[in-house]
Design an enzyme around this catalytic site. Structure first.
Site, PDB file in Angstrom:
ATOM      1  N   HIS A  82     -14.102 -30.372  28.031  1.00  0.00           N
ATOM      2  CA  HIS A  82     -13.927 -29.372  28.916  1.00  0.00           C
ATOM      3  C   HIS A  82     -14.217 -28.441  29.387  1.00  0.00           C
ATOM      4  CE1 HIS A  82     -10.044 -26.354  29.924  1.00  0.00           C
ATOM      5  NE2 HIS A  82     -10.912 -25.407  29.094  1.00  0.00           N
ATOM      6  N   ASP A 161       3.003 -23.637  27.126  1.00  0.00           N
ATOM      7  CA  ASP A 161       1.707 -23.577  27.152  1.00  0.00           C
ATOM      8  C   ASP A 161       1.629 -23.546  28.479  1.00  0.00           C
ATOM      9  OD1 ASP A 161      -1.294 -23.231  26.832  1.00  0.00           O
ATOM     10  OD2 ASP A 161      -1.704 -23.989  28.457  1.00  0.00           O
ATOM     11  N   ARG A 168       0.514 -14.320  29.219  1.00  0.00           N
ATOM     12  CA  ARG A 168       0.099 -14.021  29.153  1.00  0.00           C
ATOM     13  C   ARG A 168      -0.915 -13.128  29.518  1.00  0.00           C
ATOM     14  NH1 ARG A 168      -3.266 -18.473  26.438  1.00  0.00           N
ATOM     15  NH2 ARG A 168      -4.897 -17.039  25.867  1.00  0.00           N
ATOM     16  N   SER A 183      -4.378 -23.053  23.312  1.00  0.00           N
ATOM     17  CA  SER A 183      -4.293 -23.244  25.028  1.00  0.00           C
ATOM     18  C   SER A 183      -4.684 -24.601  25.222  1.00  0.00           C
ATOM     19  CB  SER A 183      -4.078 -22.301  26.200  1.00  0.00           C
ATOM     20  OG  SER A 183      -3.994 -22.671  27.057  1.00  0.00           O
ATOM     21  N   LYS A 187      -3.432 -28.809  25.771  1.00  0.00           N
ATOM     22  CA  LYS A 187      -2.914 -30.050  26.900  1.00  0.00           C
ATOM     23  C   LYS A 187      -4.408 -31.130  26.808  1.00  0.00           C
ATOM     24  CE  LYS A 187      -3.695 -25.798  28.686  1.00  0.00           C
ATOM     25  NZ  LYS A 187      -3.906 -24.471  30.182  1.00  0.00           N
TER      26      LYS A 187
HETATM   27  N1  URA Z   1      -7.530 -21.497  29.855  1.00  0.00           N
HETATM   28  C1  URA Z   1      -6.931 -22.310  29.482  1.00  0.00           C
HETATM   29  O1  URA Z   1      -5.872 -23.666  29.146  1.00  0.00           O
HETATM   30  N2  URA Z   1      -6.254 -21.551  28.692  1.00  0.00           N
HETATM   31  C2  URA Z   1      -6.368 -19.797  28.194  1.00  0.00           C
HETATM   32  O2  URA Z   1      -5.669 -19.376  27.210  1.00  0.00           O
HETATM   33  C3  URA Z   1      -8.187 -19.401  28.369  1.00  0.00           C
HETATM   34  C4  URA Z   1      -7.953 -20.429  29.509  1.00  0.00           C
END
Ligand code: URA
Length: 424
Positions: A82, A161, A168, A183, A187
């Site tokens: 990621h 999320d 957010r 967050s 995922k």
């Molecule tokens: N990417 C995400 O998936 N979540 C965040 O909070 C910031 C960047």
């Protein structure tokens, strides 16, 4: 339980109990905790933080709000990467097939670009016919047949999320390290990967502008991975200048294909190989070296199969923007600065990115950099070519490049090393 008690606990700098966290995430996902209450809690967390146990529980609660994928039927270990996002970051494109060619399976759920950073799905969608939305069954079939799949996350994955991130975004609470870390990791853990390598970008074009903040985010995410049984390693990597020469969807696909063909810019090749070795090591796969898989064409074979398996034509001509504009070097000397943020905003204004989630992107738009920081340039030589479907976009893109380029008669640029640190 009461939302106000939870908010006040955090507002006063207290620790949220596991029960408070489980309740507030579940109640928010079901619509029982109101958006304004969650917004107050997110701000209290931004201001007062969360400790390791709170972050682990928060992440767990977000994972439990949806499905958790399971790839245990595969005959090879799974590993994923990621990136926190940057300018010209097309690394997933050569990396996923490369790692698959070396013996691991890569189940990657990716996102779209927002603002000045690009998104992997937008890049791949510039390939004619390629489809981002797959069912879990289709993902499994592509993984079994090719070893790698890159697709969009379905609505069932960490829905808490999805809701919280959107909130957010509009309440000034994105920049909280515990909230960003939970967050991203909710995922990635829900995606079901056994091992994970995080590429935490640092610099003007990244979320994290300083090494110190990036290190804190990386350490928080590595700890979450460990707490959930996912072998996780983080690299901090440079995003003070664009990665590679191409910025923009189809332009980046073309550069990724160059890497798979054994060429491509040295920084893109180096980072791809470094991340591939980390992904394989984290998965415990000790097979072919990634450099050999680039050289012998096996990574390219997986790429072609992976694109075809999702309806894409790997031989199709990539979209080309209708208009172009060349930016020339204003002086002779050493290019000491090509600012990632400036180039990213320029590409965004040219149409490569979007301002709102619903906006379309222009696949051919973006910028090609003809020189990298550290190289000597001559006054009048092409420095960048800008591409857009509409020439009216050039003036605002050029304005974004104001101050982004610096050429000095002599000297060396003050650049971050490509790989700054490794956190495990
Ligand atoms: N990417 C995400 O998936 N979540 C965040 O909070 C910031 C960047």
């Amino acid at each position: 339980m009461d939302a106000i008690d939870v908010i006040v606990t955090k507002r006063e700098g207290g620790r949220l109990s596991p029960e408070q966290i489980d309740w507030v995430i579940d109640a928010y996902t079901r619509g029982e905790v109101a958006e304004e209450q969650m917004s107050a809690l997110a701000m209290a967390i931004l201001l007062n933080g969360m400790d390791r146990a709170e972050v682990a529980r928060w992440t767990e609660a977000m994972i439990r709000s949806g499905e958790r994928m399971d790839w245990s039927v595969l005959d090879r270990p799974t590993t994923d990467k990621h990136s926190t996002g940057g300018v010209g970051d097309k690394i997933t494109l050569p990396l996923a097939p490369l790692v698959a060619a070396c013996g691991a399976a890569v189940p990657q759920l990716s996102g779209r670009g927002l603002g000045h950073t690009g998104g992997t799905l937008d890049k791949l969608e510039s390939i004619s016919g390629w489809r981002a939305s797959l069912s879990t069954g289709e993902m499994l079939r592509v993984l079994r047949d090719t070893g790698a799949v890159v697709c969009a996350a379905g609505g069932g994955l960490a829905p808490a999320d999805r809701k919280l991130y959107a909130l957010r975004d509009v309440t000034g609470t994105v920049e909280s390290i515990p909230l960003i870390a939970s967050s991203i990791m909710s995922k990635k853990i829900a995606e079901g990967t056994g091992a994970l390598v995080l590429d935490v970008k640092v610099g003007s074009g990244a979320f994290m502008k300083t090494v110190e903040h990036a290190r804190e985010l990386a350490a928080t995410m590595v700890a979450i991975g460990a707490d959930h049984g996912v072998r996780t390693v983080a690299l901090l990597t440079a995003m003070d200048r664009p990665l590679g020469r191409a910025v923009g969807n189809a332009l980046e696909v073309a550069e990724a294909v160059q890497v798979l063909a054994g060429g491509g810019p040295p920084d893109v090749v180096e980072l791809t190989l470094t991340l591939a070795r980390e992904m394989l090591a984290a998965a415990g796969v000790d097979g072919k070296d990634p450099a050999d898989a680039l050289a012998d064409g096996s990574a390219m074979d997986v790429w072609r199969r992976m694109i075809s398996a999702q309806g894409g034509d790997p031989d199709a001509e990539l979209p080309v923007a209708r208009e172009s504009h060349v930016v020339t070097a204003p002086a002779t000397g050493v290019l000491t600065r090509l600012d990632a943020y400036g180039v990213g905003v320029a590409a965004w204004r040219l149409g490569a990115g979007r301002a709102r989630k619903e906006d379309p992107v222009s696949f051919g738009a973006g910028a090609l950099c003809h020189a990298a920081p550290g190289e000597r340039v001559t006054a009048g030589q092409p420095l960048l070519t800008l591409y857009a479907d509409d020439a009216a976009r050039f003036p605002r893109a050029l304005a974004a490049l104001d101050g982004a380029v610096e050429i000095v008669p002599d000297g060396a640029p003050d650049l971050l090393p490509l790989v700054i640190d490794r956190i495990a």
